[in-house]
Design an enzyme around this catalytic site. Structure first.
Site, short mmCIF file in Angstrom:
data_model
loop_
_atom_site.label_atom_id
_atom_site.label_comp_id
_atom_site.label_asym_id
_atom_site.label_seq_id
_atom_site.Cartn_x
_atom_site.Cartn_y
_atom_site.Cartn_z
N HIS A 1 0.84 -1.20 0.00
CA HIS A 1 0.00 0.00 0.00
C HIS A 1 0.88 1.26 0.00
O HIS A 1 0.66 2.18 -0.78
CB HIS A 1 -0.91 -0.05 1.24
CG HIS A 1 -1.72 1.17 1.47
ND1 HIS A 1 -3.07 1.21 1.21
CD2 HIS A 1 -1.40 2.38 1.98
CE1 HIS A 1 -3.54 2.41 1.54
NE2 HIS A 1 -2.55 3.13 2.02
N GLU A 2 1.90 1.27 0.87
CA GLU A 2 2.76 2.46 0.97
C GLU A 2 3.67 2.61 -0.24
O GLU A 2 3.91 3.73 -0.70
CB GLU A 2 3.57 2.43 2.27
CG GLU A 2 2.75 2.37 3.55
CD GLU A 2 1.68 3.43 3.73
OE1 GLU A 2 1.64 4.43 2.97
OE2 GLU A 2 0.84 3.27 4.63
N ILE A 3 4.18 1.51 -0.78
CA ILE A 3 5.02 1.60 -1.98
C ILE A 3 4.17 2.09 -3.16
O ILE A 3 4.64 2.90 -3.97
CB ILE A 3 5.73 0.27 -2.28
CG1 ILE A 3 6.83 0.04 -1.23
CG2 ILE A 3 6.33 0.27 -3.69
CD1 ILE A 3 7.53 -1.31 -1.33
#
Length: 164
Positions: A133-135
């Site tokens: 999700h963060e990448i």
């Protein structure tokens, strides 16, 4: 350390590709500390520099499964499992909006720490979902883009209506 203002959807920073971190000086550690404080205040379990409008490849996660607070500089997925997992996702930049997203259950990462030392790590389950999700966010892919158009439109309208 400080709680910084979050950008909210549909801010342009949430669609921008973040630049690799090249300066591993004390400012990076301060930024990571500020991100952590901002994430905890939101509240959330993961945050990127893009969530505060800073377009650098920096992620902070705080999950018991990985031993609490971890900072990932310039993270990239090297490989991912064929097995998928669905989980409810949301964003500190779109508070209150959540929906189920399906992603690979496990990933192998390469990243640097705050000193610039390279590491590789395997994550599975919820930590793997969070990191993907963060990448995505670092790559300018806001989590809504992982939803069908119907779900995305419905959720966006509901969120905009709640904001007034």
């Amino acid at each position: 350390m400080a709680v910084l203002p979050l950008v909210t959807y549909p801010h342009p920073a949430l669609k921008a590709t973040c630049a690799p971190v090249s300066d591993f000086g004390p400012g990076l550690a301060r930024l990571a500390d500020d991100l952590y404080d901002t994430m905890k205040a939101a509240p959330g379990v993961g945050i990127t520099a893009a969530h505060i409008g800073v377009l650098l490849r920096l992620v902070v996660l705080d999950l018991p499964e990985i031993g609490g607070r971890r900072t990932y500089v310039n993270p990239q997925v090297l490989s991912s499992s064929g097995e998928l997992m669905s989980h409810t996702e949301g964003s500190v930049s779109m508070p209150g909006a959540t929906e189920t997203v399906t992603r690979p259950r496990a990933v192998k990462l390469r990243y640097q720490d705050l000193d610039g030392t390279a590491h590789e790590e395997e994550l599975e389950g919820f930590p793997a979902i969070c990191m993907q999700h963060e990448i995505d966010q670092l790559d300018g892919i806001f989590w809504l883009q992982r939803l069908s158009k119907l779900k995305r439109d419905r959720l966006t309208k509901k969120w905009e209506k709640a904001r007034g």
